[in-house]
Design a protein around this motif. Structure first.
Motif: not given
Length: 190
Positions: A93-105
């Motif tokens: 639910l944390d957009p910062r977490v999702l953004s970080l994961i997308r950056a790795f991907a």
């Protein structure tokens, strides 16, 4: 250097074992949690398979974080580890977490997710068209996110490009071996 995303009630073995094993092979691991700093703790939970319809949950250990979430970025790290447990259900639910994961991907860096960890991959939108394993109760989320759920043995792991996934902690030997190989780490005895 490896980043590990954790939160309260992350699965104990899926947090402690990779954290220690990756350091054992010479890697630096930064364990972070949104809203917490280096030196803070998370509570972990031990999930076990005792013949019931689902896993049981018992109190785990206090796990000490060694880095702060607010200061990390994907470009600092060679790979990402996402333990399971209950933490992924609210971390997604944390957009910062999702953004970080997308950056790795997007950087095609190895991402290792186990058990409920693929909930974060699904929420980040990085599994479309990919084969992903997870705890069986997460299979609908994998499918809804456009992934192909890999129904494999509980001690197995699957790799699809930079994604290395497994159903639960009994898969640590296979899951961590694939992640270490994806990082290009070579282990020599002697």
């Amino acid at each position: 250097m490896i980043l590990m995303l954790v939160g309260d009630f992350a699965e104990d073995y899926e947090t402690m074992v990779p954290f220690q094993a990756l350091q054992m092979v010479g890697l630096t691991v930064h364990a972070v949690c949104p809203g917490k700093q280096a030196g803070d703790h998370i509570a972990t939970a031990i999930h076990d398979f005792e013949g019931h319809q689902t896993y049981t949950e018992k109190p785990g250990h206090r796990f000490t974080l060694n880095a702060g979430f607010d200061t990390v970025s994907a470009d600092q790290y060679d790979g990402l580890v996402i333990p399971g447990g209950r933490a992924p259900e609210y971390l997604r639910l944390d957009p910062r977490v999702l953004s970080l994961i997308r950056a790795f991907a997007e950087a095609n860096k190895p991402i290792a997710a186990v058990c409920h960890g693929p909930q974060l991959l699904a929420a980040a939108g990085v599994i479309g068209g990919r084969t992903v394993s997870a705890y069986p109760a997460c299979a609908p989320e994998v499918a809804l996110a456009g992934g192909r759920y890999a129904e494999i043995a509980i001690d197995g792991a699957v790799a699809d490009g930079n994604l290395i996934t497994a159903p639960a902690w009994p898969a640590h030997p296979a899951w961590l071996a694939r992640f270490i190989a994806a990082l290009g780490v070579r282990i020599s005895l002697g």
